[in-house]
Write an enzyme that holds these catalytic residues in place. Structure first.
Site, short mmCIF file in Angstrom:
data_model
loop_
_atom_site.label_atom_id
_atom_site.label_comp_id
_atom_site.label_asym_id
_atom_site.label_seq_id
_atom_site.Cartn_x
_atom_site.Cartn_y
_atom_site.Cartn_z
N LEU A 68 0.85 -1.18 0.00
CA LEU A 68 0.00 0.00 0.00
C LEU A 68 0.89 1.24 0.00
CD1 LEU A 68 -2.56 -1.12 2.71
CD2 LEU A 68 -2.97 -1.02 0.25
N ALA A 69 0.30 2.37 -0.31
CA ALA A 69 1.10 3.60 -0.33
C ALA A 69 1.81 3.81 1.01
CB ALA A 69 0.21 4.81 -0.66
N GLU A 70 1.11 3.52 2.12
CA GLU A 70 1.74 3.70 3.43
C GLU A 70 1.28 2.60 4.39
OE1 GLU A 70 3.95 6.02 4.05
OE2 GLU A 70 3.59 7.47 2.45
N THR A 71 2.20 2.22 5.27
CA THR A 71 1.88 1.44 6.46
C THR A 71 2.34 2.25 7.67
OG1 THR A 71 2.11 -0.69 5.33
CG2 THR A 71 2.31 -0.69 7.73
#
Length: 262
Positions: free
Chosen positions: A44-47
Site C-alpha cells: 500500500l502507499a503507506e503502512t
C-alpha cells in the site's frame, strides 16, 4: 509471532474510496528492516506503525520502498484504529514522530482532524525538468520541505494530466503535487511520487500541509474544502492556522486481521 493489522480507507466517505493505509499497533519497535518488509508485503502507499508511551504514541510511516517524514492519511488511519478498535477513550490523540514532531488528532463524531506543521513554500523557476513531468507548463512552481508544487489554471487540467513518471522520479524530491482551483471545492490536487514507490497516491494528507497555506493566501480565507482527484477520490476540510494546519476527514474500516512473523 503474530501481529495485529488493520486496513483503513482514509479521507473516504465509503469503503473503496479515499486512500487505503495499513496500521500495525506495536508494543515495542521491531527492527527497521522488518518494518520495511511488512510495508513492502502490504504493498500500500503507506503502512503506519505506532508504539504507546505514557502520554502519547510514537508513530512512523513506511511506503513499500522507504520510510517517510510525514504521512497524513496513515496518521488518520492510525487514529481511526485507536478510537474504534484499540480502546483509546479520550477524544484527542497525541502522536509523536521522530521526524516531524508532535501531531494531534481530535475526534468529533465521524470526523477526525489532524493538526500538522504547515509547510514553507519557496518559488522556483519553471525549469525544463519540471515542464517535462507532464508535458504542460504550469503557471507557477514552488518547492516545499519534501515536494514540488505545480499550479495550473483549472480543475479539468488536473483531471487530464498524464504523468511522465520517469521525469518525476528524476527530481530531487519526495514527489510532485499538482493543483488548481476547484469547481465544487476551493481547490483540487493530485500527487505523484514514483521516487518513493508510489506512482500516484490516492489521497495525500501531508501534501495538504503545502496546499493549505498556498490556497489560504491566494483565496484570502483560512477554511478551505479540497478534493484529491485520483481515481478513488478523497475529500478533505482544511484550516490554516499560521505555522500549523488542520486537515479533517473520515475513515472507513476495510480489514482487520493478523500477520505471521517468524
Amino acid at each position: 509471532m503474530t501481529q495485529r493489522i488493520y486496513q483503513v480507507d482514509a479521507f473516504a466517505t465509503e469503503v473503496f474510496s479515499g486512500n487505503p493505509a495499513a496500521v500495525c499497533p506495536l508494543q515495542h519497535w521491531l527492527p527497521d528492516t522488518r518494518l520495511q518488509q511488512i510495508a513492502m508485503e502490504n504493498n500500500l502507499a503507506e503502512t503506519a506503525f505506532y508504539v504507546p508511551h505514557a502520554a502519547h504514541y510514537e508513530i512512523r510511516w513506511f511506503t513499500p520502498a522507504v520510510e517517510v517524514d510525514l504521512c497524513g492519511h496513515a496518521t488518520l488511519a492510525a487514529a481511526f484504529v485507536l478510537f474504534h478498535r484499540e480502546g483509546h477513550t479520550s477524544h484527542r490523540i497525541r502522536f509523536h514522530s521522530p521526524r516531524s514532531g508532535t501531531l494531534t488528532v481530535v475526534r468529533n463524531a465521524d470526523l477526525l482532524t489532524l493538526n500538522f506543521p504547515a509547510d514553507r513554500l519557496h518559488p522556483v523557476a519553471l525549469s525544463d525538468e519540471l515542464n517535462a513531468c507532464f508535458g504542460i507548463t504550469p503557471l507557477q512552481a514552488f518547492k516545499g520541505k519534501t515536494d514540488y508544487l505545480l499550479v495550473f489554471d483549472k480543475e479539468e487540467v488536473i483531471k487530464n494530466l498524464a504523468p511522465r513518471l520517469h521525469a518525476i522520479a528524476s527530481l530531487n524530491a519526495r514527489g510532485v503535487i499538482v493543483t488548481a482551483p476547484g469547481s465544487s471545492a476551493d481547490f483540487v490536487s493530485r500527487f505523484f511520487a514514483p521516487q518513493s514507490g508510489v506512482n500516484e497516491d490516492p489521497v495525500t494528507g501531508s501534501a495538504h500541509t503545502s496546499l493549505t497555506p498556498y490556497w489560504a493566501e491566494r483565496l484570502g480565507k483560512t477554511e478551505l474544502s479540497a478534493v484529491q482527484l485520483s481515481e478513488r477520490k478523497g475529500f478533505l476540510q482544511c484550516r490554516h492556522l499560521g505555522d500549523r494546519v488542520e486537515i479533517s476527514g473520515q475513515g472507513k474500516l476495510y480489514l482487520e486481521g493478523q500477520i505471521y512473523l517468524e
